[in-house]
Design a protein around this motif. Structure first.
Motif: not given
Length: 338
Positions: A82-90, A200-212, A238-244
């Motif tokens: 699961i890859i999070t991070g702001p727009n334009m980050a890559g 994704t920008h859905y930071h809620e998906l970072n919670e999946m690491e705990r169960s899967f 690690g996950g990101s919680e801010h999309s900037f």
């Protein structure tokens, strides 16, 4: 003697010349861009060290180097990233370069990386970009769901799946639910543990690491300095919680009044969420807008707010008469006065 008698020989020569041309192209770009020979093996591992995007790196401004990244996927420990991070980050570039390295390696070309170990991939599935199909009466979201359904119905144990912002075409909670369910389906599929990159920008998906167990969080890092965002473009654990998102809007040249108001609304919504009062009417925001405060302007008018910002950000003490006239002319354009 007719030309037909030489047809087979001409076709063979054309085929051999085409192969030579292809191999020469492979060797030329490999030498010019410092590609390496990948190891293609009969395993379920994709291990790319310091991978790069072969197209983007050639289009960078002079003196700027492409930031390489490592990607590791297998079917036992790290099947889904699961890859999070702001727009334009890559994030999107990272997805695409992974697919390109795999494809280039399997067609016999050296690859843009320090090293690459590639277990044979039989299918590369992608769901990237936003598009609709007006002629068939299909919305962006419908196209997105059609493509996602096709992927889930055709995956195999050796497949590589790339999802970029899946679910953004519908409401937030619907999007999160669909994205979560799809990742869960891929992870729990006993028949085919397809290797997956899910940006994704859905930071809620970072919670999946705990169960899967085979689902891991990564983010494309950024650095915030003096209320500005610096894109480091490095994939880190690690996950990101801010999309900037508001920072990106400012960089795009959005009027300052819009950016400032967006920050106010974001603070209000985040404060509401922290208090657990998720049902607070959104129309409360309208009652707190700048226009209800005592001000020289009735600043609920966005044009007047923009004029205010232009005046406030003008250094009058160092303005020449000609520059002052030009500034006044710019402000007149906001009002539509000719």
């Amino acid at each position: 003697m007719s030309l037909g008698e030489y047809l087979a020989a001409i076709q063979l020569d054309a085929s051999l010349l085409a192969k030579l041309d292809c191999l020469l192209s492979f060797s030329t770009i490999a030498a010019q861009n410092k590609y390496v020979r990948p190891v293609i093996e009969d395993s379920d591992v994709i291990d790319i060290k310091s991978g790069r995007h072969p197209v983007i790196e050639t289009q960078l401004p002079a003196g700027e180097e492409y930031v390489p990244n490592d990607v590791y996927l297998d079917s036992e420990k790290q099947q889904v990233i699961i890859i999070t991070g702001p727009n334009m980050a890559g994030k999107s570039a990272l997805l695409r370069q992974t697919a390109l390295v795999v494809l280039m390696g399997q067609i016999g070309c050296f690859v843009p990386a320090e090293s690459a170990r590639i277990g044979v991939v039989d299918k590369v599935f992608t769901r990237v970009g936003a598009s609709d199909n007006i002629s068939a009466g299909e919305s962006t979201f419908m196209v997105e769901m059609n493509e996602a359904a096709s992927i889930l119905n055709n995956i195999s144990a050796r497949s590589l799946i790339l999802f970029d912002e899946l679910g953004r075409g519908t409401s937030t909670y619907d999007g999160i639910s669909i994205a979560w369910s799809i990742v869960e389906y891929i992870h729990e599929n006993k028949r085919a543990k397809a290797k997956t990159l899910f940006a994704t920008h859905y930071h809620e998906l970072n919670e999946m690491e705990r169960s899967f167990a085979r689902c891991k969080n990564f983010n494309v890092s950024v650095k915030e300095v003096d209320n500005r965002v610096i894109f480091l473009r490095k994939l880190v654990r690690g996950g990101s919680e801010h999309s900037f998102g508001i920072h990106v809007a400012r960089m795009a040249g959005m009027p300052k009044s819009v950016v400032n108001r967006a920050n106010e609304i974001l603070e209000e919504l985040e404060g509401t969420k922290r208090k657990g009062n998720l049902s607070k009417p959104v129309n409360d925001l309208g009652q707190q807008r700048e226009g209800y405060q005592m001000s020289f302007f009735q600043l609920d008018d966005p044009v007047l707010k923009q004029i205010r910002d232009e005046i406030a950000n003008t250094d009058i003490n160092n303005l020449t008469p000609m520059e002052a006239l030009n500034k006044l002319n710019e402000i007149k354009k906001f009002t539509g006065i000719s």
